[in-house]
Design a protein around this motif. Sequence first.
Motif, mmCIF file in Angstrom:
data_model
loop_
_atom_site.group_PDB
_atom_site.id
_atom_site.type_symbol
_atom_site.label_atom_id
_atom_site.label_comp_id
_atom_site.label_asym_id
_atom_site.label_seq_id
_atom_site.Cartn_x
_atom_site.Cartn_y
_atom_site.Cartn_z
ATOM 1 N N ILE A 102 44.323 -56.898 -27.915
ATOM 2 C CA ILE A 102 43.181 -57.031 -27.382
ATOM 3 C C ILE A 102 42.475 -56.000 -26.581
ATOM 4 N N ASP A 103 43.444 -55.235 -25.919
ATOM 5 C CA ASP A 103 43.132 -53.945 -25.054
ATOM 6 C C ASP A 103 42.551 -53.049 -25.789
ATOM 7 N N HIS A 104 43.582 -52.828 -26.734
ATOM 8 C CA HIS A 104 43.034 -51.841 -27.763
ATOM 9 C C HIS A 104 41.894 -52.002 -28.497
ATOM 10 N N ALA A 105 41.469 -53.225 -29.052
ATOM 11 C CA ALA A 105 40.266 -53.626 -29.607
ATOM 12 C C ALA A 105 39.086 -53.425 -28.880
ATOM 13 N N GLN A 106 39.219 -53.725 -27.738
ATOM 14 C CA GLN A 106 38.281 -53.819 -26.752
ATOM 15 C C GLN A 106 37.712 -52.448 -26.333
ATOM 16 N N ILE A 108 38.148 -49.786 -28.328
ATOM 17 C CA ILE A 108 37.345 -49.198 -29.579
ATOM 18 C C ILE A 108 36.103 -49.769 -29.714
ATOM 19 N N VAL A 109 35.943 -51.158 -29.798
ATOM 20 C CA VAL A 109 34.601 -51.588 -29.635
ATOM 21 C C VAL A 109 33.572 -51.193 -28.485
ATOM 22 N N SER A 110 34.236 -50.914 -27.218
ATOM 23 C CA SER A 110 33.419 -50.502 -26.281
ATOM 24 C C SER A 110 32.828 -49.064 -26.434
ATOM 25 N N ALA A 111 33.977 -48.207 -26.418
ATOM 26 C CA ALA A 111 33.812 -46.667 -26.869
ATOM 27 C C ALA A 111 32.810 -46.625 -28.011
ATOM 28 N N ALA A 112 32.936 -47.365 -29.314
ATOM 29 C CA ALA A 112 31.920 -47.245 -30.066
ATOM 30 C C ALA A 112 30.647 -47.724 -30.072
ATOM 31 N N LYS A 113 30.592 -48.633 -28.911
ATOM 32 C CA LYS A 113 29.239 -49.408 -28.558
ATOM 33 C C LYS A 113 28.778 -50.066 -29.890
ATOM 34 N N ALA A 114 29.688 -50.795 -30.464
ATOM 35 C CA ALA A 114 29.457 -51.844 -31.424
ATOM 36 C C ALA A 114 28.447 -52.664 -30.978
ATOM 37 N N ALA A 115 27.682 -53.201 -31.957
ATOM 38 C CA ALA A 115 26.577 -54.100 -31.655
ATOM 39 C C ALA A 115 27.031 -55.490 -32.319
ATOM 40 N N TYR A 116 27.835 -55.220 -33.301
ATOM 41 C CA TYR A 116 28.291 -56.393 -34.038
ATOM 42 C C TYR A 116 29.775 -56.235 -34.529
ATOM 43 N N PHE A 165 30.667 -43.416 -41.038
ATOM 44 C CA PHE A 165 31.758 -44.429 -40.218
ATOM 45 C C PHE A 165 32.511 -43.624 -39.079
ATOM 46 N N ILE A 166 32.956 -44.450 -38.274
ATOM 47 C CA ILE A 166 33.540 -43.837 -37.034
ATOM 48 C C ILE A 166 35.249 -44.221 -37.279
ATOM 49 N N GLN A 167 36.168 -43.197 -37.032
ATOM 50 C CA GLN A 167 37.234 -43.457 -37.467
ATOM 51 C C GLN A 167 38.082 -43.295 -36.166
ATOM 52 N N PHE A 168 38.787 -44.227 -35.488
ATOM 53 C CA PHE A 168 39.469 -44.026 -34.513
ATOM 54 C C PHE A 168 41.045 -43.668 -34.506
ATOM 55 N N THR A 169 41.402 -42.720 -33.695
ATOM 56 C CA THR A 169 42.849 -42.393 -33.867
ATOM 57 C C THR A 169 43.737 -43.665 -33.489
ATOM 58 N N SER A 170 44.918 -43.573 -33.753
ATOM 59 C CA SER A 170 46.129 -44.602 -33.509
ATOM 60 C C SER A 170 46.099 -44.961 -32.053
ATOM 61 N N GLY A 171 45.925 -43.898 -31.108
ATOM 62 C CA GLY A 171 46.105 -44.184 -29.635
ATOM 63 C C GLY A 171 47.630 -44.328 -29.473
ATOM 64 N N SER A 172 48.385 -43.700 -30.397
ATOM 65 C CA SER A 172 49.698 -43.730 -29.947
ATOM 66 C C SER A 172 50.242 -42.824 -28.472
ATOM 67 N N THR A 173 49.668 -41.927 -28.218
ATOM 68 C CA THR A 173 49.914 -41.047 -27.141
ATOM 69 C C THR A 173 48.672 -41.245 -25.923
ATOM 70 N N SER A 174 47.611 -41.675 -26.231
ATOM 71 C CA SER A 174 46.428 -42.063 -25.382
ATOM 72 C C SER A 174 45.745 -43.100 -25.925
ATOM 73 N N LYS A 175 44.655 -43.413 -25.146
ATOM 74 C CA LYS A 175 43.518 -44.368 -25.674
ATOM 75 C C LYS A 175 43.047 -43.704 -26.856
#
Length: 190
Positions: A102-106, A108-116, A165-175
């Motif tokens: 949930i922290d990870h998803a939050q 990404i959704v916040s950083a992407a500024k997802a509207a939906y 599209f926006i592809q996010f890194t896995s976040g294995s070493t940082s956000k």
Amino acid sequence: MPELRTVPEALDRAAAERPDGDFTFVTDDGTEQRWSFAELSEGARAIAAGLTARGMKKGDRVALVLPTAGDFVPTFLGVAQGGGVPVPLYPPMGLGQLGGYIDHAQHIVSAAKAAYCVTTPRIKAVIGKLHGAVPELREMLVPDEVRGDAVDFRDPGLSPEDPCFIQFTSGSTSKPKGVTVTHANLAHNC
């Protein structure tokens, strides 16, 4: 043959030139679900029309947390067809790491500024609190809620320089960090 400039153009051309050509989804149990290019194109237009009717505008980010290809691919294409920018997120894998997910998803959704956010009813029940936690997130939807009527589709006027599209890194070493892939980037890679 004119050069393809965007993903929706490629899908439209495939549907026009090879309407019976197929795209096959393999489900978790190994069965195959076949969609013709024409069906996939019409489905994408229906999703684009449905999201536009809900207020999606060209450039709006749309988080996708859809575990099956049968939901993910048409929704991804529909968001792109409507001028939105899909932001894929992997679905939660198990209850043991749910807090971290949930922290990870939050993030990404916040950083992407997802509207939906489009997800399944089960996942929506788990991550639904993102709706109040991310100010830009207007709606959390399930696939049935984003389908409109393909005849209502209006071309948003995409260009190769628009984000695909926006592809996010896995976040294995940082956000996780987002990388914007334009339609031109994707066309060049293909």
